[in-house]
Design a protein around this motif. Structure first.
Motif, mmCIF file in Angstrom:
data_model
loop_
_atom_site.group_PDB
_atom_site.id
_atom_site.type_symbol
_atom_site.label_atom_id
_atom_site.label_comp_id
_atom_site.label_asym_id
_atom_site.label_seq_id
_atom_site.Cartn_x
_atom_site.Cartn_y
_atom_site.Cartn_z
ATOM 1 N N ILE A 42 0.833 -1.206 0.000
ATOM 2 C CA ILE A 42 0.000 0.000 0.000
ATOM 3 C C ILE A 42 0.866 1.253 0.000
ATOM 4 C CG2 ILE A 42 -1.837 -1.269 1.185
ATOM 5 C CD1 ILE A 42 -1.387 0.572 3.607
ATOM 6 N N ASP A 43 2.106 1.164 0.483
ATOM 7 C CA ASP A 43 3.017 2.314 0.373
ATOM 8 C C ASP A 43 3.337 2.603 -1.088
ATOM 9 O OD1 ASP A 43 3.336 3.033 3.098
ATOM 10 O OD2 ASP A 43 4.751 1.390 3.404
ATOM 11 N N GLN A 44 3.573 1.554 -1.880
ATOM 12 C CA GLN A 44 3.847 1.754 -3.309
ATOM 13 C C GLN A 44 2.640 2.349 -4.027
ATOM 14 O OE1 GLN A 44 4.958 -2.359 -4.015
ATOM 15 N NE2 GLN A 44 7.098 -1.777 -4.410
ATOM 16 N N VAL A 45 1.441 1.874 -3.684
ATOM 17 C CA VAL A 45 0.233 2.422 -4.305
ATOM 18 C C VAL A 45 0.046 3.878 -3.903
ATOM 19 C CG1 VAL A 45 -2.264 2.207 -4.515
ATOM 20 C CG2 VAL A 45 -0.837 0.150 -4.405
ATOM 21 N N ASN A 46 0.256 4.171 -2.627
ATOM 22 C CA ASN A 46 0.083 5.543 -2.129
ATOM 23 C C ASN A 46 1.004 6.520 -2.840
ATOM 24 O OD1 ASN A 46 -0.787 7.636 -0.176
ATOM 25 N ND2 ASN A 46 1.300 7.425 0.616
ATOM 26 N N GLU A 47 2.195 6.064 -3.183
ATOM 27 C CA GLU A 47 3.172 6.938 -3.837
ATOM 28 C C GLU A 47 2.850 7.186 -5.312
ATOM 29 O OE1 GLU A 47 6.780 4.844 -3.201
ATOM 30 O OE2 GLU A 47 6.890 5.325 -1.054
ATOM 31 N N SER A 48 2.008 6.332 -5.927
ATOM 32 C CA SER A 48 1.884 6.378 -7.387
ATOM 33 C C SER A 48 0.479 6.573 -7.933
ATOM 34 C CB SER A 48 2.458 5.075 -7.974
ATOM 35 O OG SER A 48 3.781 4.857 -7.539
ATOM 36 N N TRP A 49 -0.567 6.303 -7.153
ATOM 37 C CA TRP A 49 -1.910 6.232 -7.735
ATOM 38 C C TRP A 49 -2.349 7.542 -8.386
ATOM 39 C CZ3 TRP A 49 -6.007 9.358 -6.388
ATOM 40 C CH2 TRP A 49 -5.900 10.078 -5.194
ATOM 41 N N GLN A 50 -1.834 8.678 -7.887
ATOM 42 C CA GLN A 50 -2.270 9.975 -8.409
ATOM 43 C C GLN A 50 -1.754 10.246 -9.824
ATOM 44 O OE1 GLN A 50 -1.411 13.133 -5.593
ATOM 45 N NE2 GLN A 50 -1.606 11.748 -3.854
ATOM 46 N N THR A 51 -0.832 9.423 -10.298
ATOM 47 C CA THR A 51 -0.151 9.726 -11.571
ATOM 48 C C THR A 51 -0.874 9.172 -12.796
ATOM 49 O OG1 THR A 51 1.183 7.695 -11.447
ATOM 50 C CG2 THR A 51 2.073 9.664 -10.374
ATOM 51 N N THR A 52 -1.874 8.311 -12.593
ATOM 52 C CA THR A 52 -2.415 7.571 -13.738
ATOM 53 C C THR A 52 -3.931 7.655 -13.817
ATOM 54 O OG1 THR A 52 -0.565 6.013 -13.581
ATOM 55 C CG2 THR A 52 -2.486 5.311 -14.862
ATOM 56 N N THR A 53 -4.426 8.054 -14.978
ATOM 57 C CA THR A 53 -5.861 7.958 -15.282
ATOM 58 C C THR A 53 -6.155 6.554 -15.791
ATOM 59 O OG1 THR A 53 -6.064 10.308 -15.799
ATOM 60 C CG2 THR A 53 -7.716 8.837 -16.740
ATOM 61 N N SER A 78 1.627 -1.831 9.723
ATOM 62 C CA SER A 78 3.071 -1.871 9.501
ATOM 63 C C SER A 78 3.528 -0.981 8.350
ATOM 64 C CB SER A 78 3.513 -3.314 9.213
ATOM 65 O OG SER A 78 2.917 -3.775 8.014
ATOM 66 N N ALA A 79 2.606 -0.455 7.568
ATOM 67 C CA ALA A 79 2.981 0.395 6.427
ATOM 68 C C ALA A 79 3.454 1.757 6.907
ATOM 69 C CB ALA A 79 1.793 0.558 5.485
ATOM 70 N N ALA A 80 4.284 2.386 6.113
ATOM 71 C CA ALA A 80 4.751 3.731 6.465
ATOM 72 C C ALA A 80 3.595 4.714 6.481
ATOM 73 C CB ALA A 80 5.837 4.177 5.485
ATOM 74 N N PHE A 134 -4.573 5.521 3.789
ATOM 75 C CA PHE A 134 -4.753 6.605 2.823
ATOM 76 C C PHE A 134 -6.007 6.333 2.022
ATOM 77 C CE2 PHE A 134 -2.653 3.500 0.169
ATOM 78 C CZ PHE A 134 -3.186 3.704 -1.101
ATOM 79 N N VAL A 135 -6.495 7.370 1.322
ATOM 80 C CA VAL A 135 -7.657 7.232 0.448
ATOM 81 C C VAL A 135 -7.261 7.664 -0.956
ATOM 82 C CG1 VAL A 135 -10.074 7.798 0.063
ATOM 83 C CG2 VAL A 135 -9.156 7.862 2.394
ATOM 84 N N ALA A 136 -7.566 6.826 -1.928
ATOM 85 C CA ALA A 136 -7.415 7.204 -3.340
ATOM 86 C C ALA A 136 -8.803 7.557 -3.872
ATOM 87 C CB ALA A 136 -6.794 6.055 -4.130
#
Length: 376
Positions: free
Chosen positions: A37-48, A136-138, A142-144
């Motif tokens: 979920i840390d990887q998703v949190n860092e990237s989800w805003q970049t892609t339609t 355990s996630a950093a 979060f909410v996308a």
């Protein structure tokens, strides 16, 4: 020789087709690796996300998962294939409320939870939200958010500036519900054994708020009525957090709209204590690690009550009664540490140990939810 090889090849293909009842072999689309979920949190805003054929919340979750695959959504989708009494996890899906959720049902710090919700927008679009939680996630939670346009079949990222905690010893999780259109940021304080609920309400296009809901505000009203002058007092309608003793654990400071009535609350392991207050006769006083209230207590009488905090709890209190002596035409002083009467020298020494009086902190007030609140 080449002709025979060619004929044999055609014969093999014919036999293969017969053995497979004429069905063609299907090449399985290679799936993406599972992300944290840390990887998703860092990237989800970049892609339609394009080509989403349905506005059903389940289909939107699948479209999100295809782009950003996670352990929790993968388990959710597999669990939904099973009869309800055979599911392995805590899986909920309410199509009529456009809501679904998943939890592993484990206290393990690596266990993931997720919730998804769909809101109808007044412009014909929809707002899709998916939230994750993992201790355990950093990021922990979060909410996308995405705007879904049914005409273009696209999910467009729509980041929002939601409530975040400023204290380390807390656990913040974002939640949706099937019963209400609200978004809740639930902020649990481990030292308090209690949580503040920051509630965002849906206005047809987006969220308003947040407004804070905390059961302890209502619980201390009787005590405040007994200790302070509450004539024509309104409701406590705003709050802030303040760390008086600088132990990393905040105190809760609440106020009426006009700021004429205020209370500073110490909250420790479920116990809520009013350590200082303000009414139309008394005002607040701050020292480092100390908060007090002072005001008139009758003709020729002035009273100050200080609370020294340690680890957010009351270490001791100091009360000072100043009264005019009409016989000597002078002031008399009485000092109390708790209920113990001190000499004037002892009392003054204790007061001097507080150091210099501080200016009243300039704070950012936030709104408290008034009226009947939803159950979350």
């Amino acid at each position: 020789m080449k002709k025979y090889i060619f004929v044999i090849g055609l014969l093999c293909l014919f036999l293969y087709a017969c053995n497979n009842n004429g069905k063609q072999a299907v090449v399985k689309e290679e799936s993406k690796p599972i992300l944290t979920i840390d990887q998703v949190n860092e990237s989800w805003q970049t892609t339609t996300i394009n080509g989403v054929e349905s506005s059903n919340v389940l289909e939107l979750v699948k479209a999100f998962h295809k782009q950003w695959p996670t352990k929790s959504v993968a388990a959710l989708l597999e669990d939904l294939k099973l009869p309800e009494d055979q599911r392995q996890y805590i899986t909920e899906y309410y199509p009529e409320f456009a809501f679904m959720s998943f939890a592993e049902g484990s206290d393990d710090a690596d266990a993931e939870q997720m919730e998804a919700r769909l809101w109808q927008r007044s412009n014909g679009h929809q707002l899709f939200g998916i939230t994750f939680f993992q201790p355990s996630a950093a990021v922990k939670s979060f909410v996308a958010f995405y705007d879904y346009d049914p005409a273009s079949k696209t999910l467009t990222p729509e980041p929002k500036d939601l409530y975040t905690s400023s204290y380390a010893n807390t656990e913040l999780g974002y939640h949706f519900t099937q019963e209400s259109d609200d978004l809740v940021a639930n902020e649990y304080f481990f030292h308090w054994w209690a949580a503040l609920r920051h509630i965002y309400t849906w206005n047809g296009m987006d969220f308003d708020g947040p407004m804070m809901d905390y059961d302890g505000v209502a619980d201390i009203m009787d005590e405040f009525d007994q200790q302070y002058m509450t004539y024509e007092m309104g409701d406590f309608s705003k709050y802030t957090l303040i760390d008086i003793d600088e132990d990393g654990e905040p105190e809760l400071w609440i106020s009426t709209e006009d700021e004429e009535y205020q209370a500073v609350l110490s909250i420790v392991e479920g116990a809520v204590t009013i350590v200082a207050g303000k009414d139309f006769k008394r005002h607040l006083i701050f020292y480092k690690g100390v908060v007090g209230d002072a005001g008139g207590c009758g003709t020729g009488c002035f009273y100050v009550h200080y609370t020294k905090l340690k680890d957010s709890a009351t270490e001791f209190t100091l009360g000072i009664m100043e009264s005019y002596n009409f016989e000597t035409d002078d002031l008399d002083y009485e000092y109390y540490k708790g209920e113990e009467l001190l000499t004037e020298a002892e009392g003054q020494a204790l007061l001097d140990s507080f150091g210099e009086v501080l200016e009243e902190p300039v704070v950012e007030w936030r709104l408290i939810l008034l009226g009947e609140e939803e159950e979350y």
